[in-house]
Write a protein that holds these residues in place. Structure first.
Motif, PDB file in Angstrom:
ATOM      1  N   LEU A  51       0.840  -1.189   0.000  1.00 38.80           N
ATOM      2  CA  LEU A  51       0.000   0.000   0.000  1.00 38.80           C
ATOM      3  C   LEU A  51       0.880   1.246   0.000  1.00 38.80           C
ATOM      4  CD1 LEU A  51      -2.642  -1.004   2.705  1.00 38.80           C
ATOM      5  CD2 LEU A  51      -3.032  -0.893   0.242  1.00 38.80           C
ATOM      6  N   GLU A  52       0.397   2.277  -0.653  1.00 38.38           N
ATOM      7  CA  GLU A  52       1.126   3.542  -0.684  1.00 38.38           C
ATOM      8  C   GLU A  52       0.125   4.668  -0.647  1.00 38.38           C
ATOM      9  OE1 GLU A  52       4.722   5.873  -0.941  1.00 38.38           O
ATOM     10  OE2 GLU A  52       4.358   3.747  -0.574  1.00 38.38           O
ATOM     11  N   ILE A  91       2.654  -7.526  -8.091  1.00 36.04           N
ATOM     12  CA  ILE A  91       3.246  -6.259  -7.667  1.00 36.04           C
ATOM     13  C   ILE A  91       4.066  -6.450  -6.385  1.00 36.04           C
ATOM     14  CG2 ILE A  91       2.791  -3.857  -7.060  1.00 36.04           C
ATOM     15  CD1 ILE A  91       2.010  -4.730  -9.959  1.00 36.04           C
ATOM     16  N   GLY A  92       5.288  -5.897  -6.402  1.00 44.67           N
ATOM     17  CA  GLY A  92       6.152  -5.966  -5.237  1.00 44.67           C
ATOM     18  C   GLY A  92       6.157  -4.692  -4.434  1.00 44.67           C
ATOM     19  N   ALA A  93       6.318  -3.536  -5.103  1.00 40.55           N
ATOM     20  CA  ALA A  93       6.455  -2.277  -4.380  1.00 40.55           C
ATOM     21  C   ALA A  93       5.919  -1.120  -5.211  1.00 40.55           C
ATOM     22  CB  ALA A  93       7.920  -2.021  -4.039  1.00 40.55           C
ATOM     23  N   ILE A  94       5.287  -0.169  -4.525  1.00 40.73           N
ATOM     24  CA  ILE A  94       4.812   1.069  -5.146  1.00 40.73           C
ATOM     25  C   ILE A  94       5.445   2.238  -4.385  1.00 40.73           C
ATOM     26  CG2 ILE A  94       2.801   2.466  -5.750  1.00 40.73           C
ATOM     27  CD1 ILE A  94       1.112  -0.089  -5.523  1.00 40.73           C
ATOM     28  N   TRP A 106       6.208   5.038  -9.142  1.00 39.33           N
ATOM     29  CA  TRP A 106       7.106   3.932  -9.474  1.00 39.33           C
ATOM     30  C   TRP A 106       6.463   2.622  -9.021  1.00 39.33           C
ATOM     31  CZ3 TRP A 106      11.656   4.473 -12.165  1.00 39.33           C
ATOM     32  CH2 TRP A 106      12.151   5.761 -12.306  1.00 39.33           C
ATOM     33  N   VAL A 107       6.578   1.608  -9.865  1.00 35.22           N
ATOM     34  CA  VAL A 107       6.053   0.286  -9.527  1.00 35.22           C
ATOM     35  C   VAL A 107       7.121  -0.759  -9.804  1.00 35.22           C
ATOM     36  CG1 VAL A 107       4.385  -1.511 -10.118  1.00 35.22           C
ATOM     37  CG2 VAL A 107       3.629   0.861  -9.898  1.00 35.22           C
ATOM     38  N   GLY A 108       7.483  -1.496  -8.757  1.00 35.16           N
ATOM     39  CA  GLY A 108       8.356  -2.647  -8.912  1.00 35.16           C
ATOM     40  C   GLY A 108       7.498  -3.899  -8.947  1.00 35.16           C
TER      41      GLY A 108
END
Length: 1020
Positions: A51-52, A91-94, A106-108
């Motif tokens: 979550l971001e 999805i790993g990271a936002i 950014w999306v990893g």
């Protein structure tokens, strides 16, 4: 009333397809208007990994799903929308750029909570417009990105933590840095090919200070190992140039996954949760000096359980003593980590949380069951109801109308629900038929019986849906049996030949002829039975994790031929393909005949052909051996020889294949990144992307009566491609034509108008299938110049509809709702429902004409009455006759009011007693015909003839019953009143003919007075 079978023979003729040369074709250019629809469900949502929240605008929140992409809310989490559908959905990271949080995201990709069923990513992406468009910024093949950090003082400076490959060695791991906005990258911290970065954290007060947790891990198909000598927590004070371990206060020995967080309001305050060799050393550690020293504070179960799956610490941005730790139920501390309590009631398995930067009592939490929100600091939780990211393992369908879809979900039980429902497919339409991790759910062909299971065949249920009674029926070991080895995703299959017959696989094939009450083994151990792959009690590494997810050397797929019940195919997770041609008396392992396939590659699916006994398709999945290649094979001789159908343009390892029931050259393939279709038996594959995200397709079914392709995705729920029958006709001849109408099955006139749709706008509602007659055609090129008309005529040549013609290259789909246009309604002060009600046309054959410039093409569309309708032919004719009489009266009344208005306008242009008298007489009449005062709400006036006529018209037209005696009596009354009104109007015109003629001759504007004819009026 399975009437769609009526044209099966007709379609079958065109399905004798020639091999298609599709090398120059693309999915977009062929599939055109064919579009997938999503039916969810969202009542149980699915796993959210990250979550971001916007740093200053708490209305903007992003959620990253395990297999369902990136979702964005702009209304404080009330609703979310997907914004990443064209790219890998794991999805790993936002991360939002703190210097430009409104635009730069950014999306990893690649989930980092590394359970056995995780999907994969394909690098790093950035959007400069809030998620509308995306650009890839490297790390292709990295598989999993855990962290993205942007320097709050310099947007060009970005750090990325790469966890890397789960199933094998990889050099693409560790901490990377870019100083040019992601165009180039430098690897700053790298340990070895088995150790990845699970967290990168920046000191909010000093961007040169970074923390990185490195984790040594490895998963195989039969085991998992977390921890080793290489796991460590590092700190850099020079923007990543050098790194030092900060273990002062940590226990000796190997470490596993390490969670780390910095308190935003006190950067010297660090929290870390360690996975250690000794149980007493596990838990929360705290540093108050920037990592120089650590104190072990807490070893609660909620902090240390399954560290590979729960390793996220989140600190309140305003108070360093308040922190949340992911876990089975989620833990929150308000005293700096000394004590914890569970978060409020919600779905178990908590992966992340975010605090509203303006109000710490307001939080959002990511779980295996979706996103939850709280307004009281986590005491009470509420689910977000419109994120349909459910993760299906397997699906099946029945033959109900509408048909139901059955399936099992990751950590969310087993369910079935309708493919369409009044008002759309809502959460309340889904029915629970099992708990835990749900897998295969199957409906008995003729009885109210549903079979379902939970992970590892811990329970296999037979549910009688009429009696609401459940019986457990899994095969149990008997005297002399070894331990039965069931896959975590154990296969249950129904016989296509005997409805009471049921198969289940352990290392043996078990068969029941009485719906699971009794079982017998009909095979020896069909696996490799490798003892080295059966030590699940030792799985987990530093933290034992024997959930059954690593059970191995098991049967994974079973298929009985629909053409011969003695032919049974079996595939195992350790790479065997076994076949029997005599009902299990003798088995042959044909795996050695499969060319160019690595040994022991998991057999994910075998499809027995419905066209030929000796033909079968096998899909192999090597990703658990770090092999992401696509393996799809076909045999036509019971496995003696195999031909590869895989092509270079297929992206993602495959899991499932579906053969069309009519055209053997038409195949559908589900991969980790979406759906592929071949029109020529696998010579060429086209990717289907029309409303189809790049999500993992775990299972495919084809519903025979509707020709619907039903996809069970592991991240976006159930996705349906309605009526794929046009694809059966796409031969070389058709693809080379300028224009081609596809054959159409008779359309049943839908006789449903009941109530439905009880959901709110914050809840997900699945789209229904169209009930319109669909006109489908193929165009080799997009139509650009010249007029295009699509018209529908009845058998007498009367035009009944003008339709908006599709002009796209490829397949075009135009809906005709088999209605005439609504009637022309008399103008009045208010509106009336009659003006929105269109009459249905009668059953029959209609001619469809496409005019493209000088070219004309024709086809037929047949409409048939619902054979289950209680209406007789006589009653149906009476209903239609009455409807059209009311329709004509409605338009005639509109024309009458139009004429009155024209004469009133003429009279109002003049002065004098004659003009005033004429105006008064006409207005007096008009006031009896339409409402001339008030509004559409509480100020509504007494209904007049228009309102009463329109009300009766809409009631009769929308119904599916013969008009009642009361309605017919009312019609007679209104007819008399209308006749009186027409006579009164005629009397006014006759009585004041001289006045009217005089007014016409003295028109002050010099324009002749003309009144449109009735035909001109209604044609407008």
């Amino acid at each position: 009333m399975n009437l769609k079978l009526i044209c099966a023979a007709v379609l079958g003729l065109s399905a004798a397809a020639l091999p298609v040369d599709a090398k120059k074709l693309t999915g977009k250019s062929v599939f055109g208007d064919l579009e997938a629809r999503h039916v969810g469900p969202a009542l149980m949502s699915g796993r959210i990994g990250d979550l971001e929240m916007h740093p200053t605008n708490s209305r903007i929140i992003y959620a990253g799903a395990a297999g369902g992409g990136v979702w964005k809310s702009i209304n404080g989490g009330a609703t979310f929308k997907p914004i990443f559908d064209e790219h890998p959905q794991s999805i790993g990271a936002i991360e939002l750029d703190p210097n430009d949080p409104d635009n730069t995201v950014w999306v990893g990709t690649g989930e980092i909570w590394t359970r056995n069923s995780v999907s994969v990513g394909d690098g790093l992406f950035v959007s400069k417009d809030g998620g509308a468009n995306w650009t890839q910024k490297g790390f292709e093949g990295s598989e999993r990105i855990s962290s993205v950090v942007v320097n709050p003082k310099n947007s060009k400076e970005i750090y990325v933590g790469v966890l890397g490959a789960l199933w094998g060695d990889s050099k693409q791991r560790g901490v990377y840095k870019s100083v040019d906005g992601g165009d180039t990258w430098e690897q700053l911290l790298y340990i070895d090919e088995t150790t990845g970065c699970s967290d990168v954290v920046m000191d909010p007060s000093d961007p040169n200070v970074l923390y990185a947790s490195m984790w040594e891990f490895r998963r195989t198909a039969w085991s998992f190992n977390s921890g080793g000598e290489s796991s460590a927590l590092y700190k850099s004070t020079d923007a990543g140039k050098t790194w030092n371990k900060i273990h002062n206060g940590f226990p000796e020995g190997k470490l596993g996954r390490i969670a780390v967080a910095v308190a935003p309001s006190d950067p010297n305050r660090l929290y870390s949760v360690l996975e250690t060799e000794k149980d007493e050393d596990k838990g929360l550690y705290r540093s108050d000096d920037g990592g120089k020293s650590w104190q072990h504070l807490n070893g609660d179960f909620g902090l240390v359980v399954r560290p590979f799956y729960f390793s996220r610490i989140v600190v309140d941005p305003q108070n360093p003593d308040i922190l949340v730790k992911g876990g089975l139920f989620g833990s929150i501390s308000r005293d700096g980590g000394a004590t914890f309590k569970d978060l409020g009631r919600m779905h178990a398995d908590i992966h992340d949380a975010v605090f509203d930067p303006k109000d710490s009592e307001r939080m959002y939490v990511a779980t295996d069951g979706g996103v939850y929100r709280t307004w009281d600091g986590g005491s009470t939780m509420e689910i977000v109801e419109n994120i349909p990211v459910s993760q299906f393992y397997h699906i099946s369908v029945d033959n109900a109308e509408p048909y139901n879809i059955y399936g099992g979900l990751q950590d969310n039980g087993s369910w079935y629900g309708p493919s369409s429902s009044p008002g759309g497919v809502e959460a309340r339409d889904w029915n629970s038929v099992g708990y835990g991790d749900g897998f295969r759910v199957l409906k008995h062909a003729t009885k109210p019986i549903v079979y379902s299971e939970m992970q590892g065949a811990q329970n296999v249920w037979r549910l009688n849906t009429e009696l609401n009674q459940v019986k457990t029926i899994q095969p149990l070991p008997e005297k002399g049996d070894p331990k039965l080895r069931f896959n975590w995703n154990a296969p249950i299959e129904l016989s296509p030949n005997e409805p009471d017959r049921l198969y289940m696989g352990s290392q043996f094939v078990h068969v029941s002829e009485d719906m699971g009450s009794t079982w017998k083994k009909i095979s020896p151990d069909l696996t490799t039975n490798d003892p080295a792959k059966q030590n699940q009690l030792e799985s987990g590494g530093l933290s034992v994790d024997n959930s059954g997810a690593e059970n191995h050397s098991t049967i994974f797929t079973i298929a009985e031929s629909s053409l011969d019940e003695d032919i049974i195919w079996v595939g195992t997770d350790d790479g065997n393909v076994q076949v029997t041609k005599n009902g299990g008396k003798k088995w042959q392992n044909v795996i050695e005949n499969v060319p160019n396939l690595p040994k022991h590659t998991w057999v994910s699916h075998i499809e027995a052909s419905v066209h030929d006994k000796g033909t079968a398709y096998a899909v192999f999945d090597g990703h658990t051996a770090n092999d992401s290649n696509t393996y799809v094979y076909k045999t036509t001789d019971f496995g003696k020889t195999w031909t590869s159908l895989a092509k270079d343009n297929i992206k993602g390892f495959a899991r499932n294949i579906q053969e069309d029931y009519e055209n053997p050259n038409l195949l559908f393939l589900g991969t980790e990144f979406g759906l592929y279709i071949t029109l020529n038996g696998g010579q060429d594959w086209l990717r289907f992307t029309n409303n189809m995200p790049a999500t993992a397709v775990h299972y495919i079914e084809l519903q025979k009566q509707t020709n619907d392709l039903v996809l069970g995705t592991h991240g976006r729920g159930i996705i349906i491609l309605d009526d794929i029958s046009p694809l059966r006709e796409l031969s070389d001849d058709v693809l080379n034509k300028k224009f081609h109408f596809f054959a159409s099955e008779p359309t049943i006139i839908n006789e449903e108008n009941g109530f439905g749709g009880g959901s709110t706008e914050t809840q997900f509602v699945g789209q229904n299938a169209s009930t319109s007659a669909q006109i489908k055609y193929f165009m080799k090129k997009r139509h650009i110049f010249g007029k295009v008309k699509l018209e529908v005529f009845d058998e007498e040549g009367n035009k009944v509809a003008d339709l908006p013609a599709g002009k796209a290259k490829g397949i075009n789909v135009v809906d005709w709702n088999y209605h005439l246009k609504p009637p022309k309604i008399a103008k009045g002060k208010t509106w009336t429902f009659g003006g929105f009600t269109a009459p249905r046309v009668s059953p029959g054959v209609y001619n469809v004409v496409m005019t493209k410039g000088k070219e004309v093409y024709e086809t037929k569309v047949e409409l048939i009455a619902d054979p289950d309708s209680p209406l007789s032919k006589r009653d149906r004719k009476k209903l239609h006759k009455t409807t059209m009489k009311l329709y004509d009266m409605t338009q005639e009344l509109a024309y009458l009011v139009y004429q009155i208005d024209e004469h009133i306008a003429l009279a109002e242009k003049q002065e004098g007693e004659q003009a005033i008298a004429l105006t008064k007489a006409l207005n007096t009449l008009k006031e009896t015909l339409v409402i001339t005062t008030g509004d559409n709400y509480v100020g509504s006036a007494e209904p007049q003839l228009r309102e009463k006529l329109a009300d009766l018209y809409s009631k009769v037209t929308q119904g599916f019953e013969v008009p009642s005696k009361s309605e017919m009596a009312n019609l007679a009354l209104l007819t008399t009143r209308f006749d009186d009104a027409k006579k009164q109007y005629g009397d006014i015109l006759a009585g004041q003919a001289d006045t009217i003629n005089g007014l016409k001759g003295s028109d002050t504007e010099g324009q002749p007075f003309e009144v449109k004819t009735y035909d001109e009026f209604v044609a407008e």
